[in-house]
Design an enzyme around this catalytic site. Structure first.
Site, short mmCIF file in Angstrom:
data_model
loop_
_atom_site.label_atom_id
_atom_site.label_comp_id
_atom_site.label_asym_id
_atom_site.label_seq_id
_atom_site.Cartn_x
_atom_site.Cartn_y
_atom_site.Cartn_z
N ARG A 106 0.86 -1.20 0.00
CA ARG A 106 0.00 0.00 0.00
C ARG A 106 0.88 1.24 0.00
O ARG A 106 1.66 1.44 0.93
CB ARG A 106 -0.89 0.00 1.24
CG ARG A 106 -1.85 1.17 1.36
CD ARG A 106 -2.60 1.10 2.69
NE ARG A 106 -3.26 -0.17 2.87
CZ ARG A 106 -3.74 -0.63 4.04
NH1 ARG A 106 -3.58 0.09 5.15
NH2 ARG A 106 -4.32 -1.80 4.11
N HIS A 151 1.81 -2.04 5.63
CA HIS A 151 1.61 -2.40 4.22
C HIS A 151 2.59 -1.67 3.31
O HIS A 151 2.98 -2.20 2.27
CB HIS A 151 0.18 -2.05 3.79
CG HIS A 151 -0.86 -3.01 4.26
ND1 HIS A 151 -1.23 -4.12 3.54
CD2 HIS A 151 -1.63 -3.01 5.38
CE1 HIS A 151 -2.20 -4.76 4.18
NE2 HIS A 151 -2.46 -4.10 5.31
N ASP A 158 -3.55 -8.26 3.45
CA ASP A 158 -4.86 -8.57 4.02
C ASP A 158 -5.44 -9.70 3.17
O ASP A 158 -5.52 -9.58 1.93
CB ASP A 158 -5.78 -7.36 3.97
CG ASP A 158 -5.26 -6.20 4.81
OD1 ASP A 158 -4.58 -6.46 5.81
OD2 ASP A 158 -5.56 -5.04 4.46
N GLU A 240 -7.03 -7.61 13.79
CA GLU A 240 -7.61 -7.79 12.46
C GLU A 240 -7.36 -9.22 11.99
O GLU A 240 -6.22 -9.59 11.71
CB GLU A 240 -7.00 -6.81 11.46
CG GLU A 240 -7.24 -5.35 11.83
CD GLU A 240 -6.57 -4.37 10.86
OE1 GLU A 240 -5.78 -4.83 9.99
OE2 GLU A 240 -6.84 -3.17 10.97
N HIS A 243 -5.16 -9.58 8.68
CA HIS A 243 -3.91 -8.83 8.51
C HIS A 243 -2.71 -9.67 8.95
O HIS A 243 -2.60 -10.07 10.11
CB HIS A 243 -4.01 -7.57 9.37
CG HIS A 243 -2.82 -6.66 9.32
ND1 HIS A 243 -2.88 -5.37 8.83
CD2 HIS A 243 -1.53 -6.83 9.74
CE1 HIS A 243 -1.69 -4.80 8.95
NE2 HIS A 243 -0.85 -5.67 9.49
#
Length: 269
Positions: A106, A151, A158, A240, A243
Site C-alpha cells: 500500500r 503495508h 490482508d 484484524e 492482517h
C-alpha cells in the site's frame, strides 16, 4: 522612462513569467514516479492461483472511492512474502481451499488518503457497513487509522480463505443499501470467502482474531488461516483477523510510495 519603454518592459516581464511557469510545469510533468526495488514482485507471477480482490482499487471500502495510488488491481509484495504465500497456497489447495488477497503493498499516498478521509468528519458514506458503532472522531485514538502502515513496507497483506470452486462475487454499486460488517454472513455484502464472523475491514472488536464471541465454524475458519500462515513465518495483527506480515521483513523501516501498478515493477521498466 517613455511610455513605450515601460510597455516593452511590461511585455518582457510577462513573457518571462509565462516562460517560468511553463518550465516549472514541464519539470513537474517530467518528474518520474517512484519505482519499486527489484525484489518487489506481482503476486500473480509467483502464484497465479491465489485469488485477488483488490478492494482499494474499487469503491467498496470504508472510504467509498478508489484510494489514491491504486492504478491497477494488482497485488505487489516483496519476493520473500510472495513466495511464502505460494507455499501456504499449495497447502490449502490440497484441502480444497484457496487464499484470496484484499490488499498487499500500500503506497504512502494511500495511507495519506485514509488520514484525510478520517479527518473529514462529515464524510460518513460507508459508516453503515464498515464502522457502524464507531464515532469517526475515535478512528485515530482507537487505532483504526494511522499515519503509517506496515503495508507500505511491502511484506504485509490482508487476506482470507475461499472454498473451491470459488463463486463469483457480485460487484458493489455505489449508493446501494449497506449492511453492518458484523451481521450474519447471509445478510452482509456477498463475499465468496469462508465465514470469518465479520467482513474485511470491519472496524469493530468482533474483528479481533481471537475475540471470544467468535466461536464454532467462524472461529475454526479464522484458525485455519492463522495456523496455515504462522507455520510459514507470518505474524497476525491481533486486532484484524485478515492482517498478516511476513517476517523477517526485507524493509522493516522503509515506507514506499510507488503506485500500485505493473509499471512500478522492475520487469516492466
Amino acid at each position: 522612462m517613455t511610455r513605450l519603454s515601460r510597455a516593452a518592459r511590461g511585455v518582457i516581464t510577462a513573457v518571462a513569467a509565462l516562460l517560468t511557469v511553463t518550465a516549472a510545469s514541464a519539470t513537474a510533468r517530467a518528474t518520474p514516479e517512484p519505482k519499486a526495488p527489484k525484489d518487489f514482485v506481482a503476486l500473480s507471477t509467483v502464484d497465479p492461483t491465489i485469488i485477488q480482490e483488490m478492494r482499494y482499487f474499487t469503491p467498496h471500502n470504508f472510504v467509498g472511492e478508489r484510494v489514491d495510488g491504486y492504478r491497477q488491481p494488482v497485488c505487489i509484495l516483496t519476493r520473500p512474502a510472495a513466495e511464502a504465500l505460494h507455499r501456504a497456497q499449495r497447502q490449502l489447495l490440497r484441502h480444497g481451499y484457496s487464499l484470496k488477497v484484499y490488499d498487499c503493498y500500500r503506497p504512502q499516498r494511500a495511507v495519506d488518503h485514509f488520514v484525510r478521509w478520517a479527518e473529514d468528519l462529515d464524510d460518513d458514506t460507508m459508516k453503515a457497513e464498515f464502522y457502524p458503532k464507531v464515532d469517526k472522531t475515535r478512528l485515530f485514538a482507537d487505532g483504526y487509522i494511522a499515519e503509517k502502515s506496515g503495508h507500505s513496507r511491502g511484506s504485509t497483506m490482508d487476506l482470507t480463505v475461499v472454498r473451491l470452486p470459488a463463486r463469483p462475487t457480485r460487484p458493489y454499486t455505489p449508493g446501494q443499501p449497506l449492511v453492518p460488517c458484523y451481521a450474519p454472513k447471509q445478510q452482509r455484502f456477498p463475499d465468496n470467502s469462508l465465514d470469518m464472523g465479520t467482513g474485511f475491514d470491519c472496524f469493530d472488536p468482533l474483528a479481533h482474531t481471537l475475540d471470544p464471541r467468535i466461536q464454532g465454524q467462524q472461529r475454526a475458519n479464522r484458525l485455519l488461516l492463522k495456523s496455515t500462515l504462522e507455520k510459514l513465518g507470518f505474524v497476525n495483527l491481533a486486532e484484524e483477523w485478515w492482517h498478516y506480515t511476513y517476517q523477517p521483513e526485507p524493509y522493516p523501516s522503509t515506507y514506499f510510495d510507488f503506485p500500485v501498478a505493473w509499471k512500478s515493477l522492475s520487469a516492466e521498466r
